[in-house]
Design a protein around this motif. Structure first.
Motif, mmCIF file in Angstrom:
data_model
loop_
_atom_site.group_PDB
_atom_site.id
_atom_site.type_symbol
_atom_site.label_atom_id
_atom_site.label_comp_id
_atom_site.label_asym_id
_atom_site.label_seq_id
_atom_site.Cartn_x
_atom_site.Cartn_y
_atom_site.Cartn_z
ATOM 1 N N VAL A 22 3.228 -8.422 -3.356
ATOM 2 C CA VAL A 22 2.258 -7.980 -2.352
ATOM 3 C C VAL A 22 2.912 -7.007 -1.371
ATOM 4 O O VAL A 22 2.331 -5.959 -1.044
ATOM 5 N N ALA A 23 4.127 -7.304 -0.933
ATOM 6 C CA ALA A 23 4.806 -6.427 0.030
ATOM 7 C C ALA A 23 5.090 -5.058 -0.582
ATOM 8 O O ALA A 23 4.857 -4.019 0.060
ATOM 9 N N GLU A 24 5.603 -5.033 -1.802
ATOM 10 C CA GLU A 24 5.919 -3.751 -2.443
ATOM 11 C C GLU A 24 4.648 -2.949 -2.706
ATOM 12 O O GLU A 24 4.604 -1.737 -2.470
ATOM 13 N N ALA A 25 3.614 -3.604 -3.186
ATOM 14 C CA ALA A 25 2.347 -2.902 -3.433
ATOM 15 C C ALA A 25 1.772 -2.354 -2.127
ATOM 16 O O ALA A 25 1.278 -1.217 -2.101
ATOM 17 N N GLN A 26 1.843 -3.128 -1.050
ATOM 18 C CA GLN A 26 1.317 -2.644 0.236
ATOM 19 C C GLN A 26 2.074 -1.415 0.701
ATOM 20 O O GLN A 26 1.469 -0.449 1.174
ATOM 21 N N ASP A 27 3.402 -1.430 0.572
ATOM 22 C CA ASP A 27 4.195 -0.262 0.958
ATOM 23 C C ASP A 27 3.765 0.977 0.170
ATOM 24 O O ASP A 27 3.645 2.068 0.741
ATOM 25 N N LEU A 28 3.537 0.808 -1.119
ATOM 26 C CA LEU A 28 3.115 1.931 -1.956
ATOM 27 C C LEU A 28 1.706 2.406 -1.588
ATOM 28 O O LEU A 28 1.451 3.612 -1.531
ATOM 29 N N LEU A 29 0.805 1.479 -1.343
ATOM 30 C CA LEU A 29 -0.550 1.850 -0.932
ATOM 31 C C LEU A 29 -0.521 2.611 0.394
ATOM 32 O O LEU A 29 -1.188 3.632 0.551
ATOM 33 N N ASP A 30 0.270 2.100 1.343
ATOM 34 C CA ASP A 30 0.369 2.759 2.647
ATOM 35 C C ASP A 30 0.946 4.164 2.532
ATOM 36 O O ASP A 30 0.640 5.041 3.341
ATOM 37 N N ALA A 31 1.791 4.387 1.523
ATOM 38 C CA ALA A 31 2.406 5.694 1.295
ATOM 39 C C ALA A 31 1.498 6.624 0.485
ATOM 40 O O ALA A 31 1.903 7.733 0.152
ATOM 41 N N GLY A 32 0.285 6.167 0.154
ATOM 42 C CA GLY A 32 -0.637 7.002 -0.614
ATOM 43 C C GLY A 32 -0.312 7.041 -2.082
ATOM 44 O O GLY A 32 -0.627 8.018 -2.764
#
Length: 164
Positions: free
Chosen positions: A52-62
Motif C-alpha cells: 500500500v505504501a509503495e503504490a501510494q507513493d507511485l500514485l502520488d508521483a503520477g
C-alpha cells in the motif's frame, strides 16, 4: 537470456515478450534509446503495508501504471484469500492510467470494475486500506471521465489509506 528487437516488439530467445522498451510515467512505450521512467521490478513479494505504501507513493508521483504493477505483484504472490482485493486495486490503477492517457471509455470501465471488486471485499482490508474510500473515489472519477473531464494522474490519485 538475450533480448532482441524484432520490429517494435521485444522478444527473448524463446519468443516470449519482454518489456525492455523505455516507457513514460503512464506506461506508454517510448522510442528505443529515449530516457524513460524506471520500471517497477516484477515479482517482488511485499507485505500488505509495504504494498500500500509503495503504490501510494507511485500514485502520488503520477505513475498509476507502475502502482498497478505493485498491486499485481501482491495479487500474484499474496494469499489466495486476498487476490480479489489486489486485483481490484490493480484495475483501479489501470483505470486511472487509461483515463490520464485520454481513454475515457477504458478508464471508466476499469475504474468501475475495480470499484465493484473492492465493494465486494468482506470486512477490514489488509495494509490499512480504506476500501470504501477507494470505491467512492473510483466511481466518482469514472463519472467525471464519462462526462469528459480531463484527468491528470497525480492530481486525481486516490488516498489508499483515507485522508492523511
Amino acid at each position: 537470456m538475450s533480448t532482441s528487437h524484432r520490429g517494435d516488439r521485444d522478444r527473448d530467445d524463446a519468443g516470449r515478450a519482454r518489456n525492455a522498451r523505455p516507457r513514460d510515467g503512464l506506461g506508454r512505450p517510448l522510442p528505443y534509446g529515449s530516457p524513460g521512467v524506471d520500471r517497477q521490478p516484477e515479482g517482488v513479494v511485499r507485505g500488505p503495508v509495504e504494498t500500500v505504501a509503495e503504490a501510494q507513493d507511485l500514485l502520488d508521483a503520477g505513475r498509476p501504471f507502475h502502482a498497478h504493477e505493485v498491486f499485481e505483484d501482491a495479487w500474484k504472490s499474496g494469499p489466495e484469500s486476498q487476490r480479489g482485493l489486489w486485483r481490484a486495486l490493480a484495475q483501479t490503477a489501470v483505470g486511472l492510467t487509461h483515463a490520464a492517457r485520454g481513454n475515457a471509455t477504458g478508464g471508466a470501465r476499469l475504474l468501475r470494475r475495480g470499484a465493484d471488486g473492492l465493494a465486494a471485499w468482506p470486512g477490514e482490508a489488509p495494509g490499512g486500506l480504506d476500501t470504501e474510500g477507494v470505491v467512492r473515489w473510483a466511481r466518482a472519477l469514472a463519472d467525471r471521465v464519462e462526462q469528459g473531464a480531463s484527468v491528470t494522474a497525480a492530481a486525481s490519485a486516490p488516498r489508499l489509506r483515507g485522508t492523511p
